[in-house]
Design a protein around this motif. Structure first.
Motif, PDB file in Angstrom:
ATOM      1  N   THR A  15       0.850  -1.186   0.000  1.00 40.02           N
ATOM      2  CA  THR A  15       0.000   0.000   0.000  1.00 40.02           C
ATOM      3  C   THR A  15       0.886   1.237   0.000  1.00 40.02           C
ATOM      4  O   THR A  15       1.744   1.403   0.863  1.00 40.02           O
ATOM      5  N   VAL A  16       0.692   2.082  -1.014  1.00 42.25           N
ATOM      6  CA  VAL A  16       1.449   3.326  -1.141  1.00 42.25           C
ATOM      7  C   VAL A  16       0.450   4.452  -1.341  1.00 42.25           C
ATOM      8  O   VAL A  16      -0.354   4.421  -2.272  1.00 42.25           O
ATOM      9  N   ASN A  17       0.505   5.430  -0.441  1.00 42.74           N
ATOM     10  CA  ASN A  17      -0.394   6.598  -0.505  1.00 42.74           C
ATOM     11  C   ASN A  17      -1.861   6.182  -0.659  1.00 42.74           C
ATOM     12  O   ASN A  17      -2.618   6.787  -1.410  1.00 42.74           O
ATOM     13  N   GLY A  18      -2.252   5.112   0.038  1.00 40.27           N
ATOM     14  CA  GLY A  18      -3.639   4.675   0.048  1.00 40.27           C
ATOM     15  C   GLY A  18      -4.044   3.741  -1.071  1.00 40.27           C
ATOM     16  O   GLY A  18      -5.158   3.232  -1.084  1.00 40.27           O
ATOM     17  N   LYS A  19      -3.161   3.480  -2.053  1.00 40.79           N
ATOM     18  CA  LYS A  19      -3.477   2.574  -3.154  1.00 40.79           C
ATOM     19  C   LYS A  19      -2.794   1.236  -2.904  1.00 40.79           C
ATOM     20  O   LYS A  19      -1.583   1.177  -2.721  1.00 40.79           O
ATOM     21  N   TYR A  40       3.700   0.338  -7.462  1.00 37.47           N
ATOM     22  CA  TYR A  40       3.092   1.672  -7.434  1.00 37.47           C
ATOM     23  C   TYR A  40       3.815   2.546  -8.446  1.00 37.47           C
ATOM     24  O   TYR A  40       5.032   2.449  -8.605  1.00 37.47           O
ATOM     25  N   GLN A  42       3.947   6.723  -9.704  1.00 33.78           N
ATOM     26  CA  GLN A  42       3.544   8.114  -9.483  1.00 33.78           C
ATOM     27  C   GLN A  42       4.397   8.975 -10.401  1.00 33.78           C
ATOM     28  O   GLN A  42       5.621   8.846 -10.404  1.00 33.78           O
ATOM     29  N   GLY A  46       7.405  13.410  -4.554  1.00 41.24           N
ATOM     30  CA  GLY A  46       6.660  13.681  -3.331  1.00 41.24           C
ATOM     31  C   GLY A  46       6.900  12.609  -2.297  1.00 41.24           C
ATOM     32  O   GLY A  46       7.591  11.623  -2.532  1.00 41.24           O
ATOM     33  N   ASP A  47       6.321  12.812  -1.139  1.00 44.59           N
ATOM     34  CA  ASP A  47       6.448  11.846  -0.048  1.00 44.59           C
ATOM     35  C   ASP A  47       5.612  10.610  -0.350  1.00 44.59           C
ATOM     36  O   ASP A  47       4.571  10.679  -1.007  1.00 44.59           O
ATOM     37  N   LEU A  48       6.095   9.471   0.157  1.00 39.35           N
ATOM     38  CA  LEU A  48       5.381   8.208   0.005  1.00 39.35           C
ATOM     39  C   LEU A  48       5.086   7.628   1.378  1.00 39.35           C
ATOM     40  O   LEU A  48       5.959   7.578   2.236  1.00 39.35           O
ATOM     41  N   ASP A  49       3.856   7.203   1.586  1.00 40.82           N
ATOM     42  CA  ASP A  49       3.451   6.503   2.798  1.00 40.82           C
ATOM     43  C   ASP A  49       3.289   5.037   2.410  1.00 40.82           C
ATOM     44  O   ASP A  49       2.350   4.680   1.698  1.00 40.82           O
ATOM     45  N   VAL A  50       4.235   4.184   2.840  1.00 41.54           N
ATOM     46  CA  VAL A  50       4.311   2.799   2.369  1.00 41.54           C
ATOM     47  C   VAL A  50       4.075   1.819   3.516  1.00 41.54           C
ATOM     48  O   VAL A  50       4.633   1.979   4.602  1.00 41.54           O
TER      49      VAL A  50
END
Length: 67
Positions: A15-19, A40, A42, A46-50
């Motif tokens: 999961t990266v940035n909610g996907k 993923y 993009q 930018g920042d990534l939330d992983v």
């Protein structure tokens, strides 16, 4: 990059940035060697939330990031 085999392998959810993308270690015509999937994409920086969660036997050999 992960270990793939024709059976007996688990899977992970990347999961990266909610996907979320599901990566399955069971691949046809593989014999325990390396395989890879794009988890993923993009087209801007930018920042990534992983987060990575999994089930079964799954071996991660490498994670790549290109800026």
């Amino acid at each position: 990059v992960f270990k793939a085999n024709s059976n007996g392998m688990g899977s992970i959810n990347v999961t990266v940035n909610g996907k979320t993308t599901k990566v399955n270690g069971n691949k046809q015509y593989t014999w325990g060697g390396p395989d890879a999937e794009l988890g993923y994409y993009q087209d801007t920086t930018g920042d990534l939330d992983v987060s990575i969660t999994g089930s079964g036997s799954f071996t991660i050999w490498g994670i790549g990031l290109i800026k």
